[in-house]
Design an enzyme around this catalytic site. Structure first.
Site, PDB file in Angstrom:
ATOM      1  N   GLY A  26      65.094  88.966  33.630  1.00 25.21           N
ATOM      2  CA  GLY A  26      64.242  88.340  32.324  1.00 25.21           C
ATOM      3  C   GLY A  26      63.999  89.563  31.413  1.00 25.21           C
ATOM      4  O   GLY A  26      64.510  90.736  31.624  1.00 25.21           O
ATOM      5  N   ASP A  82      60.269  92.234  39.753  1.00 28.95           N
ATOM      6  CA  ASP A  82      60.740  90.884  38.927  1.00 28.95           C
ATOM      7  C   ASP A  82      59.515  90.361  38.043  1.00 28.95           C
ATOM      8  O   ASP A  82      58.171  90.839  38.138  1.00 28.95           O
ATOM      9  CB  ASP A  82      60.965  89.943  40.186  1.00 28.95           C
ATOM     10  CG  ASP A  82      61.953  88.880  39.492  1.00 28.95           C
ATOM     11  OD1 ASP A  82      62.131  88.716  38.238  1.00 28.95           O
ATOM     12  OD2 ASP A  82      62.489  88.195  40.414  1.00 28.95           O
ATOM     13  N   ALA A  84      57.835  86.704  36.102  1.00 24.55           N
ATOM     14  CA  ALA A  84      57.271  85.404  36.464  1.00 24.55           C
ATOM     15  C   ALA A  84      57.124  84.784  35.148  1.00 24.55           C
ATOM     16  O   ALA A  84      56.808  85.037  34.220  1.00 24.55           O
ATOM     17  CB  ALA A  84      56.006  85.701  37.322  1.00 24.55           C
ATOM     18  N   GLY A  98      64.475  81.751  33.584  1.00 26.90           N
ATOM     19  CA  GLY A  98      65.556  82.627  33.257  1.00 26.90           C
ATOM     20  C   GLY A  98      66.810  81.875  34.320  1.00 26.90           C
ATOM     21  O   GLY A  98      68.020  82.806  33.955  1.00 26.90           O
ATOM     22  N   GLU A 104      66.578  85.450  42.916  1.00 27.20           N
ATOM     23  CA  GLU A 104      65.387  86.197  42.699  1.00 27.20           C
ATOM     24  C   GLU A 104      64.727  85.778  44.320  1.00 27.20           C
ATOM     25  O   GLU A 104      64.051  86.944  45.008  1.00 27.20           O
ATOM     26  CB  GLU A 104      64.574  85.712  41.668  1.00 27.20           C
ATOM     27  CG  GLU A 104      65.142  86.062  40.453  1.00 27.20           C
ATOM     28  CD  GLU A 104      64.278  85.632  39.048  1.00 27.20           C
ATOM     29  OE1 GLU A 104      64.474  85.897  38.089  1.00 27.20           O
ATOM     30  OE2 GLU A 104      63.802  84.380  39.552  1.00 27.20           O
TER      31      GLU A 104
HETATM   32  C1  5RP Z   1      64.081  84.415  35.559  1.00 21.39           C
HETATM   33  C2  5RP Z   1      62.626  84.716  35.976  1.00 21.39           C
HETATM   34  C3  5RP Z   1      61.863  85.508  35.105  1.00 21.39           C
HETATM   35  O1  5RP Z   1      61.564  86.556  35.857  1.00 21.39           O
HETATM   36  C4  5RP Z   1      60.800  84.784  34.270  1.00 21.39           C
HETATM   37  O2  5RP Z   1      61.421  83.578  33.637  1.00 21.39           O
HETATM   38  C5  5RP Z   1      59.992  85.658  33.165  1.00 21.39           C
HETATM   39  O3  5RP Z   1      60.643  85.907  32.085  1.00 21.39           O
HETATM   40  P1  5RP Z   1      60.265  86.872  30.998  1.00 21.39           P
HETATM   41  O4  5RP Z   1      60.428  88.048  31.629  1.00 21.39           O
HETATM   42  O5  5RP Z   1      61.666  87.116  30.221  1.00 21.39           O
HETATM   43  O6  5RP Z   1      59.341  86.327  30.580  1.00 21.39           O
HETATM   44  O7  5RP Z   1      62.114  84.097  36.888  1.00 21.39           O
HETATM   45  O8  5RP Z   1      64.569  83.468  36.368  1.00 21.39           O
END
Ligand code: 5RP
Length: 226
Positions: A26, A82, A84, A98, A104
């Site tokens: 992400g 990671d 969220a 994402g 993940e």
């Molecule tokens: C991908 C995810 C990402 O961590 C989540 O969508 C957050 O994305 P971003 O940092 O672009 O806001 O779970 O599968």
């Protein structure tokens, strides 16, 4: 001010030479990968290996000079960082918008520390309040799964791109997204119900997994722990 970047830079301090590191996916994590790569290039971080959770992350990690290893060969990971989509006050999460939720969750499950980085827009009082829950399923019987999920009290729809084709994960599986009109009242029960359904591979509820959440707002970077 770039809040995602602020949170990512704060997370870097939890990474040390010699560690095995899980890399999430992400836009927030991309700032973390960039910062990690800079430390590797400068020689401030040595003897690290990273496990990636998506093809996109793998490409960025390789371009940034971060050595990658398969989870099958890494052993347990010291830390995974990671992003969220939603974070509640118990540090439970919705993730996967994402499209990387399965890898993940696998990588997080093999990590001693699971650190989430986010801007304050991801904090919610109840999961499901602001985003749908993504669910990775097998293609066979997907319309039937959609109907079964509707019966759980959500609006369930196969996740499609603009041309109408099903979006697929890096594992080649499609998704169903579930909108819960009044949020997810009982995430723990929902977790068990969805996981026990044959044909459903994994869902985006990450319950009791995050060990630390780093959230940036306009005035400070706050760390939440369980
Ligand atoms: C991908 C995810 C990402 O961590 C989540 O969508 C957050 O994305 P971003 O940092 O672009 O806001 O779970 O599968």
């Amino acid at each position: 001010m770039n809040l995602k970047k602020q949170a990512a830079l704060q997370a870097v301090k939890y990474v040390h030479s010699g560690q095995r590191i899980g890399l999430g996916s992400g836009s927030t994590v991309s700032y973390f990968i960039k910062a990690l790569g800079d430390l590797v290039k400068s020689g401030d971080l040595v003897d690290i290996q990273a496990v990636s959770t998506s093809d996109e992350t793998s490409i960025q990690a390789q371009d940034s000079g971060i050595p990658l290893v398969d989870l099958d060969h890494s052993g347990n990971l010291d830390i995974t960082v990671d992003g969220a989509d939603e974070i509640d006050h118990n540090l439970n999460l919705v993730k996967g918008l994402g499209k990387a939720l399965l890898r993940e969750k696998i990588v997080a499950a093999h990590s001693n520390e699971f650190v989430i980085i986010a801007d304050e827009s991801k904090l919610v009082s109840q999961l499901g309040d602001s985003v749908p829950l993504p669910i990775e399923v097998v293609k066979f019987g997907i319309d039937a799964q959609e109907k079964w999920l509707q019966n759980l009290g959500c609006v369930a729809e196969i996740w499609r791109s603009e041309d109408g084709s099903m979006l697929l994960s890096d594992n080649g599986n499609p998704f169903i997204r579930c909108w819960f009109k009044d949020g997810i009242k009982d995430p723990s029960t929902l977790d068990k119900i969805i996981k026990s359904r044959v044909g459903i591979i994994e869902h985006g509820l990450f319950l009791g997994m995050a060990t630390r959440v780093i959230v940036a707002n306009m005035t400070e970077v706050v760390e939440l722990t369980i």
